[in-house]
Structures are given as C-alpha cells and as structure tokens.
Design an enzyme around this catalytic site. Structure first.
Site, PDB file in Angstrom:
ATOM      1  N   ARG A   1      -4.418  -0.442  11.840  1.00  0.00           N
ATOM      2  CA  ARG A   1      -4.197   0.081  13.179  1.00  0.00           C
ATOM      3  C   ARG A   1      -4.962  -0.646  14.284  1.00  0.00           C
ATOM      4  O   ARG A   1      -4.385  -0.909  15.342  1.00  0.00           O
ATOM      5  CB  ARG A   1      -4.543   1.568  13.195  1.00  0.00           C
ATOM      6  CG  ARG A   1      -3.831   2.314  14.278  1.00  0.00           C
ATOM      7  CD  ARG A   1      -3.967   3.810  14.137  1.00  0.00           C
ATOM      8  NE  ARG A   1      -4.111   4.182  12.743  1.00  0.00           N
ATOM      9  CZ  ARG A   1      -4.865   5.187  12.326  1.00  0.00           C
ATOM     10  NH1 ARG A   1      -5.520   5.928  13.180  1.00  0.00           N
ATOM     11  NH2 ARG A   1      -4.952   5.478  11.049  1.00  0.00           N
TER      12      ARG A   1
ATOM     13  N   LYS B   1       0.797   3.742  -2.334  1.00  0.00           N
ATOM     14  CA  LYS B   1       0.059   4.920  -2.818  1.00  0.00           C
ATOM     15  C   LYS B   1       0.935   5.816  -3.697  1.00  0.00           C
ATOM     16  O   LYS B   1       1.028   7.022  -3.477  1.00  0.00           O
ATOM     17  CB  LYS B   1      -0.522   5.714  -1.650  1.00  0.00           C
ATOM     18  CG  LYS B   1      -1.535   4.964  -0.827  1.00  0.00           C
ATOM     19  CD  LYS B   1      -2.042   5.833   0.320  1.00  0.00           C
ATOM     20  CE  LYS B   1      -3.018   5.101   1.186  1.00  0.00           C
ATOM     21  NZ  LYS B   1      -2.367   4.232   2.174  1.00  0.00           N
TER      22      LYS B   1
ATOM     23  N   ARG C   1     -13.685  -1.123  11.086  1.00  0.00           N
ATOM     24  CA  ARG C   1     -13.681  -1.066  12.548  1.00  0.00           C
ATOM     25  C   ARG C   1     -14.815  -1.941  13.087  1.00  0.00           C
ATOM     26  O   ARG C   1     -15.879  -2.013  12.483  1.00  0.00           O
ATOM     27  CB  ARG C   1     -13.894   0.372  13.046  1.00  0.00           C
ATOM     28  CG  ARG C   1     -12.837   1.373  12.575  1.00  0.00           C
ATOM     29  CD  ARG C   1     -11.476   1.069  13.166  1.00  0.00           C
ATOM     30  NE  ARG C   1     -10.500   2.085  12.887  1.00  0.00           N
ATOM     31  CZ  ARG C   1      -9.611   2.030  11.884  1.00  0.00           C
ATOM     32  NH1 ARG C   1      -9.612   1.009  11.055  1.00  0.00           N
ATOM     33  NH2 ARG C   1      -8.736   2.995  11.712  1.00  0.00           N
TER      34      ARG C   1
ATOM     35  N   GLN D   1      -9.627   7.992  11.022  1.00  0.00           N
ATOM     36  CA  GLN D   1     -10.503   7.477   9.967  1.00  0.00           C
ATOM     37  C   GLN D   1     -11.894   8.065  10.178  1.00  0.00           C
ATOM     38  O   GLN D   1     -12.415   8.070  11.280  1.00  0.00           O
ATOM     39  CB  GLN D   1     -10.575   5.942  10.019  1.00  0.00           C
ATOM     40  CG  GLN D   1      -9.270   5.268   9.735  1.00  0.00           C
ATOM     41  CD  GLN D   1      -8.891   5.324   8.270  1.00  0.00           C
ATOM     42  OE1 GLN D   1      -9.636   5.799   7.425  1.00  0.00           O
ATOM     43  NE2 GLN D   1      -7.712   4.841   7.956  1.00  0.00           N
TER      44      GLN D   1
ATOM     45  N   ASP E   1       0.853  -1.182   0.000  1.00  0.00           N
ATOM     46  CA  ASP E   1       0.000   0.000   0.000  1.00  0.00           C
ATOM     47  C   ASP E   1       0.894   1.238   0.000  1.00  0.00           C
ATOM     48  O   ASP E   1       0.953   1.982   0.966  1.00  0.00           O
ATOM     49  CB  ASP E   1      -0.917  -0.035   1.221  1.00  0.00           C
ATOM     50  CG  ASP E   1      -1.981   1.035   1.180  1.00  0.00           C
ATOM     51  OD1 ASP E   1      -2.242   1.591   0.087  1.00  0.00           O
ATOM     52  OD2 ASP E   1      -2.555   1.326   2.248  1.00  0.00           O
TER      53      ASP E   1
ATOM     54  N   ASP F   1       3.136  10.358  -8.509  1.00  0.00           N
ATOM     55  CA  ASP F   1       4.290  11.097  -9.006  1.00  0.00           C
ATOM     56  C   ASP F   1       4.139  11.241 -10.516  1.00  0.00           C
ATOM     57  O   ASP F   1       3.113  10.872 -11.073  1.00  0.00           O
ATOM     58  CB  ASP F   1       5.581  10.346  -8.643  1.00  0.00           C
ATOM     59  CG  ASP F   1       6.774  11.290  -8.441  1.00  0.00           C
ATOM     60  OD1 ASP F   1       6.931  12.233  -9.249  1.00  0.00           O
ATOM     61  OD2 ASP F   1       7.548  11.078  -7.496  1.00  0.00           O
TER      62      ASP F   1
END
Length: 186
Positions: A163, A17, A133, A142, A15, A20
C-alpha cells in the site's frame, strides 16, 4: 497476469493466503505450481492436514510455500476477541513450528516476532515480513509495523511493501527510499 510478469523477467509472489479444506488447497497449490510462481502463501491456521497437502503439492517444484502466521493487522486484543489463547509471539511461534513440521519452508509474520522465533529455534529459511513502513501513517490498518532496516536486522529475508508504494504520489521515489533504508542502495 503471471505469464506477462514472467515474460518481463519478474519472479512472482502470489499472496493468496489459501485457507480451506486440504483437498481444495492442494488443487489450488498445484495450479499455482503449474504457473511456476516463486512464493505462494497459505494460512497456517488451516492446520496440519492442510499444510501437509500444500507442501506435498509444491514438492519438487520451484514454488516455495509460505505459511502466514498472524496477520500484521492483528494485536493481542484481536486474538483474544476471536478466542485465540496465549500471547501473540507464542501464537506466531506455535504456527511457525507447525508449518516447519509440515514441510513448509517459510513463513510470513511481523518482524516484531523474529526475536521470539530465533530464541525458540524455529526461524525458517524464508522469512517474509509485511507491514513495512518508512514512517507511521495515520489511518493505516497495519498494527505491527517496522522499517525495512529493522526488518532485515531482525532476520527477515524478504519484505512486503504494498500500500505505501501503491498510494505514494511518487512511487519510484518511495521505492528508492525503501531500498536505501534497507541497505540495498548506496
């Protein structure tokens, strides 16, 4: 790290991301393809040329590119503040359509936007939803969260739970609860 995970039999989701210029993203994707990762993320906001470069770099490989639409930490007010016009669901749909048109096989978005994507006819083959969650958590950055069961019911093909697992006092127990909640365990 990727080699060690592969040696354990794990599939890898990077991940990263990427966002560019097209040539830089193309080289970065080529490097990840060489490591045979399963999923790799790029930001859809990188635009058409960048997305096409990412798709071309992964063509014919085992690596599936996922276009990140709108981060789950952002809400309508955040988009307005940075000058993004239109509603959140509209923006997710627009970015998902752009990714699809550029040959990107999947997206990353909140499960809350999956109904709008389905209604617009642009729900891709791979839909990864972060912000999962089991319950609301104070101080969590979040904003657009859902439960595992909600995510799959709305059309997610994969969920991301970071997390909550990393910060759990009993991470194995939390993963069991997540699997049970999502219908993965009896």
């Amino acid at each position: 790290v990727v080699e060690r995970l592969h040696a354990l039999g794990a599939r890898v989701f990077l991940d990263l991301k990427f966002h560019d210029i097209p040539a830089t993203v193309e080289r970065a994707v080529q490097a990840c393809v060489g490591m045979e990762v399963g999923f790799l993320t790029v930001h859809a906001l990188g635009g058409r040329r960048m997305l096409r470069a990412a798709a071309a770099a992964a063509a014919g490989s085992k690596t599936r590119i996922l276009a990140v639409t709108v981060l789950t930490s952002l809400e309508e007010e955040d988009l307005s503040e940075i000058g993004v016009k239109g509603g959140l669901s509209e923006r997710v749909c627009s970015l998902a359509a752009l990714a699809r048109d550029c040959g990107i096989p999947g997206i990353v978005c909140s499960a809350r936007e999956l109904v709008a994507l389905r209604e617009a006819g642009i729900l891709p083959e791979a839909v990864v939803t972060p912000g999962i969650r089991l319950a609301s958590r104070e101080g969590d950055d979040q904003r657009r969260t859902v439960s595992p069961r909600e995510a799959f019911a709305l059309g997610a093909t994969h969920i991301v739970v970071g997390r909550p697992v990393l910060e759990a006092a009993e991470p194995i127990e939390l993963v069991r609860n997540l699997l049970q909640e999502s219908g993965g365990l009896p």
